[in-house]
Design a protein around this motif. Sequence first.
Motif, PDB file in Angstrom:
ATOM      1  N   VAL A   1       0.845  -1.153  -0.016  1.00 16.31           N
ATOM      2  CA  VAL A   1      -0.105  -0.001   0.044  1.00 16.31           C
ATOM      3  C   VAL A   1       0.881   1.378   0.107  1.00 16.31           C
ATOM      4  N   VAL A   2       0.792   1.875  -1.018  1.00 17.34           N
ATOM      5  CA  VAL A   2       1.679   3.169  -1.225  1.00 17.34           C
ATOM      6  C   VAL A   2       1.195   4.523  -0.364  1.00 17.34           C
ATOM      7  N   VAL A   3       1.836   5.057   0.535  1.00 13.26           N
ATOM      8  CA  VAL A   3       1.606   6.130   1.101  1.00 13.26           C
ATOM      9  C   VAL A   3       2.234   7.322   0.492  1.00 13.26           C
ATOM     10  N   PRO A   4       1.531   8.062  -0.188  1.00 14.62           N
ATOM     11  CA  PRO A   4       1.865   9.191  -1.168  1.00 14.62           C
ATOM     12  C   PRO A   4       2.328  10.284  -0.104  1.00 14.62           C
ATOM     13  N   VAL A   5       3.439  10.820  -0.432  1.00  9.52           N
ATOM     14  CA  VAL A   5       4.198  11.925   0.385  1.00  9.52           C
ATOM     15  C   VAL A   5       4.250  13.035  -0.206  1.00  9.52           C
ATOM     16  N   HIS A   6       3.700  14.051  -0.128  1.00  7.71           N
ATOM     17  CA  HIS A   6       3.594  15.424  -0.572  1.00  7.71           C
ATOM     18  C   HIS A   6       4.377  16.288   0.097  1.00  7.71           C
ATOM     19  N   ILE A   7       5.291  17.206  -0.251  1.00  3.63           N
ATOM     20  CA  ILE A   7       6.056  17.990   0.478  1.00  3.63           C
ATOM     21  C   ILE A   7       5.958  19.377   0.182  1.00  3.63           C
ATOM     22  N   LYS A   8       6.039  20.392   1.305  1.00  6.66           N
ATOM     23  CA  LYS A   8       6.361  21.747   0.913  1.00  6.66           C
ATOM     24  C   LYS A   8       7.434  22.081   1.894  1.00  6.66           C
ATOM     25  N   ILE A   9       8.634  22.600   1.173  1.00  8.10           N
ATOM     26  CA  ILE A   9       9.915  22.745   2.079  1.00  8.10           C
ATOM     27  C   ILE A   9      10.232  24.355   1.739  1.00  8.10           C
ATOM     28  N   GLN A  10      10.472  24.891   2.919  1.00  9.34           N
ATOM     29  CA  GLN A  10      11.069  26.331   2.681  1.00  9.34           C
ATOM     30  C   GLN A  10      12.573  26.356   3.223  1.00  9.34           C
ATOM     31  N   VAL A  11      13.304  26.668   2.134  1.00  8.45           N
ATOM     32  CA  VAL A  11      14.567  26.727   2.505  1.00  8.45           C
ATOM     33  C   VAL A  11      15.206  28.020   2.628  1.00  8.45           C
ATOM     34  N   TYR A  12      16.096  28.407   3.782  1.00 13.74           N
ATOM     35  CA  TYR A  12      16.698  29.622   4.160  1.00 13.74           C
ATOM     36  C   TYR A  12      18.234  29.398   3.671  1.00 13.74           C
ATOM     37  N   LYS A  13      18.478  30.136   2.590  1.00 14.61           N
ATOM     38  CA  LYS A  13      19.814  30.043   1.770  1.00 14.61           C
ATOM     39  C   LYS A  13      20.574  31.178   2.178  1.00 14.61           C
TER      40      LYS A  13
ATOM     41  N   VAL B   1       3.296  -1.673   8.597  1.00 16.04           N
ATOM     42  CA  VAL B   1       4.123  -2.614   8.114  1.00 16.04           C
ATOM     43  C   VAL B   1       3.851  -3.011   6.752  1.00 16.04           C
ATOM     44  N   GLN B   2       2.511  -2.944   6.105  1.00 11.83           N
ATOM     45  CA  GLN B   2       2.452  -3.268   4.925  1.00 11.83           C
ATOM     46  C   GLN B   2       2.276  -2.309   3.695  1.00 11.83           C
ATOM     47  N   GLN B   3       2.587  -0.905   4.428  1.00 16.85           N
ATOM     48  CA  GLN B   3       2.811   0.180   3.726  1.00 16.85           C
ATOM     49  C   GLN B   3       4.061   0.549   3.336  1.00 16.85           C
ATOM     50  N   VAL B   4       4.328   1.457   2.407  1.00 17.24           N
ATOM     51  CA  VAL B   4       5.622   2.120   1.978  1.00 17.24           C
ATOM     52  C   VAL B   4       5.447   3.342   1.647  1.00 17.24           C
ATOM     53  N   ALA B   5       6.100   4.303   2.240  1.00 19.06           N
ATOM     54  CA  ALA B   5       6.155   5.851   1.631  1.00 19.06           C
ATOM     55  C   ALA B   5       7.111   6.077   0.417  1.00 19.06           C
ATOM     56  N   GLN B   6       6.252   6.540  -0.287  1.00 21.50           N
ATOM     57  CA  GLN B   6       6.751   7.263  -1.845  1.00 21.50           C
ATOM     58  C   GLN B   6       6.304   8.472  -2.011  1.00 21.50           C
TER      59      GLN B   6
END
Length: 395
Positions: free
Chosen positions: A286-298, A375-380
């Motif tokens: 079971v795929v767990v979709p991972v959407h990401i918002k990332i703020q980078v201070y550079k 345990v039956q899931q995988v993040a992607q």
Amino acid sequence: MLDEKGFKRKRFDDLIDEMEDKAKEVYGDKINTSALSPLGIILRIFAWFLATVWGLAEKVYYSAYVNTAEGSSLDRLGPHVGVSRALSQYATGNVTLTGTPGYTVSAGFLVSTDTDVQYETTSDATFPASGSMTVPVEAMEAGLSGNTPEGTVTIIVNPVPEVTAVNNPAAILGGRDKETDPEFRDKFSLSVAGGGSATGDAIRGAVLRVTGVRAAAVIINNKITPDAAGRPAKSYQVYALGGSDTDIANAILSVGAAGIESYGDISMQVKDLSGNLQPIKFSRAVVVPVHIKIQVYKSTAYPSDGDDQVKSKLVRFIGGADLDGTVYAGLSMGEDVVMMRLAAAAYSIVGVEDVVIELSTNGTSYGTHNLVVDVQQVAQTAANWIEVTHHDFSG
């Protein structure tokens, strides 16, 4: 030298000291072994060559261990656990050709992008009455360079009057460079549990060795009654991400315990060595979709392609499709997505001073908490699920 503590290479300075001591032992303490003396020059020449030999001996010693072997020496360790390095692959896809109805385009017809990434058609094709047809193509060179977005293959390399236009309606993907040493070591580590048979680790290891499988897990019901998930008594359920159904079923049969039932929603009939059909069942992860918002201070050291580098680092860490179409394994099944570990991946890029990360499983509702994975899931994730914004770091 080699002793119970392992191998210790003699370096140039060590050899010079030993050779000077030996020379003084043989010729007396007053013998001149300075760097400009005839004997000193000879000793240093020999020490240089001997230091090279000692360096080679050290490489030979460490080539026997997966954590220190490199290149072809690392490749030779793979068969011990049934894995091999993934070689560079050619990108494939389809292009749409426009031309004269009835004209046949032979296999090998060349088309390219405006950056001179070339592809060849892989089969003969004849234009229908509409004057437009879709034909399969393959990159002329293996590697990531063959991956290209839709609408970029627009040039006919060797023009003919009967073919007037070309375009790719979808991205051409699948090209990848040869698996790197770190990637191969990760694969080795995942598969090393596959030794033996009839155990959960052995079954998982066998499934992980199947081409295309990026993650696997085995859940065992040792009870004499069905468990809460409906698994029969004394059975096991395999979850797999990627790979073909047939290959996975064969892998399970090769190491599964005789008389112990496999369970799952995919059922295959596989022939054993005696030619009898055996029922093998398993399930897809079971795929767990991972959407990401990332703020980078550079800082000013942040590279011009820093945003893309951030996306690539996060994709490689979690797993999924990168910007160039390469698919990475990333986290194992059942492994949580931990915010601090994502931040650490981003911090590895030059110029990243601070980050603020939000995660979502639906692309709508974001939060600053870890994602717990069963345990039956995988993040992607995927590069196009990651939104990067950057700001100047003020301290």
